[in-house]
Motif scaffolding. Structure first.
Motif, short mmCIF file in Angstrom:
data_model
loop_
_atom_site.label_atom_id
_atom_site.label_comp_id
_atom_site.label_asym_id
_atom_site.label_seq_id
_atom_site.Cartn_x
_atom_site.Cartn_y
_atom_site.Cartn_z
N ALA A 89 0.86 -1.20 0.00
CA ALA A 89 0.00 0.00 0.00
C ALA A 89 0.89 1.24 0.00
O ALA A 89 1.57 1.53 0.98
N CYS A 90 0.90 1.92 -1.13
CA CYS A 90 1.78 3.08 -1.33
C CYS A 90 1.02 4.35 -0.99
O CYS A 90 -0.19 4.45 -1.23
N HIS A 91 1.74 5.35 -0.49
CA HIS A 91 1.10 6.65 -0.21
C HIS A 91 0.52 7.26 -1.49
O HIS A 91 -0.41 8.06 -1.44
N SER A 92 1.07 6.86 -2.65
CA SER A 92 0.53 7.36 -3.92
C SER A 92 -0.94 6.98 -4.10
O SER A 92 -1.70 7.68 -4.77
N ASP A 93 -1.36 5.84 -3.50
CA ASP A 93 -2.79 5.48 -3.54
C ASP A 93 -3.62 6.64 -2.99
O ASP A 93 -4.69 6.95 -3.51
N GLY B 163 -3.56 -1.08 -5.99
CA GLY B 163 -2.48 -1.98 -5.61
C GLY B 163 -1.45 -2.09 -6.72
O GLY B 163 -1.61 -2.88 -7.66
N HIS B 164 -0.35 -1.26 -6.63
CA HIS B 164 0.62 -1.25 -7.73
C HIS B 164 1.99 -1.80 -7.34
O HIS B 164 2.95 -1.62 -8.07
N GLU B 165 2.07 -2.48 -6.18
CA GLU B 165 3.33 -3.14 -5.77
C GLU B 165 2.99 -4.60 -5.58
O GLU B 165 2.52 -4.98 -4.51
N THR C 2 9.19 -3.62 -5.40
CA THR C 2 8.91 -3.20 -6.78
C THR C 2 8.61 -1.71 -6.91
O THR C 2 8.55 -1.19 -8.02
N ASP C 3 8.40 -1.03 -5.77
CA ASP C 3 8.19 0.42 -5.82
C ASP C 3 8.87 1.09 -4.62
O ASP C 3 9.77 1.92 -4.79
N ALA C 4 8.51 0.67 -3.40
CA ALA C 4 9.05 1.34 -2.21
C ALA C 4 10.58 1.24 -2.14
O ALA C 4 11.24 2.10 -1.56
N GLY D 242 6.97 1.81 8.51
CA GLY D 242 7.40 1.11 7.30
C GLY D 242 6.26 0.98 6.29
O GLY D 242 5.52 1.93 6.07
N ARG D 243 6.13 -0.21 5.68
CA ARG D 243 5.18 -0.42 4.59
C ARG D 243 3.99 -1.26 5.03
O ARG D 243 4.18 -2.29 5.70
N ALA D 244 2.78 -0.85 4.65
CA ALA D 244 1.60 -1.72 4.79
C ALA D 244 1.53 -2.61 3.56
O ALA D 244 1.73 -2.13 2.44
ZN ZN Z 1 3.80 3.78 -5.40
#
Ligand code: ZN
Ligand code: NAD
Ligand code: ZN
Length: 351
Positions: free
Chosen positions: A37-41, A62-64, A156-158, A342-344
């Motif tokens: 889950a990216c902040h870009s969402d 969902g892009h990662e 793949t992104d973060a 960190g990352r969700a």
């Molecule tokens: Zn992203």
């Protein structure tokens, strides 16, 4: 199947019943193991009015993404059902100069890209669902042994995005150099790890919250500074008065860009990674001589392979909290209120 979709601009996402995808010729369906889950969402969901972004709604967020090959379309070779894979996120035309170099996010033929400036989860269906259609097998990267989807998805992104940002400045990150990392969330903590893995630079991390500063330290930061009025002065002190050779701004608010501009040194790089809407004036008198200011977007396929190698060696290790598909809004809320560390990562096929 159930999928978390954006159905309307500037609105909450919705969990909707959608058909399971089928792989057509050249395509692959993956069973989603993990979707970061990216902040870009949050920017995509809430920042832009209709017409501002070239994506058609609805689509699954969902892009990662990483998971296992579930179904191979006609003519796809080199993959087996059940094989663990990650998805290279940006989906361009595949033929232009940029795509040929593996930099599909900068595709020079957007009219013939699967989606302009996007991919699965950004304009096309992504990984917040049990299954995801990958429209061309070239976007799949086999996961090396030892890399699980929950760890691989954020790579793949973060990790890929800060990797790309750091790599372009590597010649400046010599012994005695300093790098300021502003915003130590999903991207930022991996940015700190990548800086330490690739260079001898002294890393100074800046954030507004305690758990992020802790994460910065456990990720290898040499100095941590709380974001505030005296942050620029503290950066000056921490760099022997010279300022930083590289400033990576993972926020890009007005305040953080101003800090970045005050922190960067003569001949340094100021790199804007965050998708915030802040701006700073740029002119002859606004920063030291020969500072380069750039924004960056995502990274290339060869760089993703490099990131996987760093992860296999344990030099890049995402700090992850997992959430079920139904709890996507909780993940976003924690990202917004600062309780997330960190990352969700969404695990759509759990339980
Ligand atoms: Zn992203
Ligand atoms: P995140 O929410 O996980 O992390 C953001 C961090 O910044 C948090 O730790 C937060 O406390 C901190 N922060 C917020 N305001 C701050 C301030 N004023 N000073 C210092 N720290 C502050 O977000 P993320 O998923 O890591 O994404 C970061 C940004 O990067 C977002 O804007 C996202 O859209 C963008 N992004 C850009 C790209 C790209 O290709 N350029 C790719 C992915 C994400
Ligand atoms: Zn292209």
């Amino acid at each position: 199947m159930r999928a978390v979709q954006i159905v309307k601009w500037q609105s909450d996402p919705e969990i909707r019943e959608v058909p399971e995808p089928e792989a057509g010729p050249g395509q692959v369906v993956i069973k989603v193991g993990a979707a970061g889950a990216c902040h870009s969402d949050l920017h995509v969901l809430y920042d832009y009015p209709e017409g501002a972004v070239p994506y058609e709604l609805p689509f699954t967020l969902g892009h990662e993404n990483a998971g296992w090959v579930h179904q191979l379309g006609a003519g796809v070779q080199g993959f087996e059902v059940g094989q663990p894979v990650a998805v290279y996120g940006p989906w361009g035309c595949g033929r232009c100069r940029m795509c040929s170099a593996g930099v599909e996010i900068y595709c020079e033929d957007p009219a013939n890209a699967f989606v302009p400036s996007g991919g699965g989860g950004l304009g096309m269906n992504g990984g917040y669902a049990p299954y995801m259609l990958v429209p061309d097998a070239r976007f799949l990267i086999p996961l090396p042994d030892g890399l699980e989807p929950v760890q691989a998805a954020p790579l793949t992104d973060a990790a890929l995005t800060p990797y790309h940002a750091v790599k372009r400045s590597l010649p400046k990150l010599v012994a005695g150099s300093n790098t300021v990392v502003i915003g130590v969330g999903g991207l930022g903590h991996l940015g700190v790890q990548i800086l330490k893995a690739l260079s001898s630079t002294n890393v100074i991390a800046v954030d507004v919250k305690d758990n992020a500063l802790e994460l910065a330290r456990s990720s290898g930061a040499d100095v941590t500074i709380r974001s505030g009025d005296d942050a620029a002065e503290q950066v000056r002190d921490a760099t022997g008065g010279r300022g930083a050779d590289l400033v990576l701004d993972f926020v890009a608010a007005e305040q953080t860009l101003a800090l970045a501009q005050k922190s960067v040194r003569l001949l340094g790089d100021l790199t804007i990674v965050g998708a915030g809407h802040g701006t700073i004036p740029v002119g002859f008198y606004t920063q030291p001589y020969e500072v380069s200011i750039q924004s960056v977007c995502w990274g290339s396929r060869p760089e993703l392979a490099e990131v996987f190698q760093l992860a296999l060696r344990g030099q890049v290790k995402p700090e992850v909290t997992t959430f079920a598909l139904d709890d996507v809004l909780d993940a976003y809320r924690q990202m917004q209120d600062g309780t997330l560390k960190g990352r969700a990562v969404i695990v759509p096929n759990e339980g």
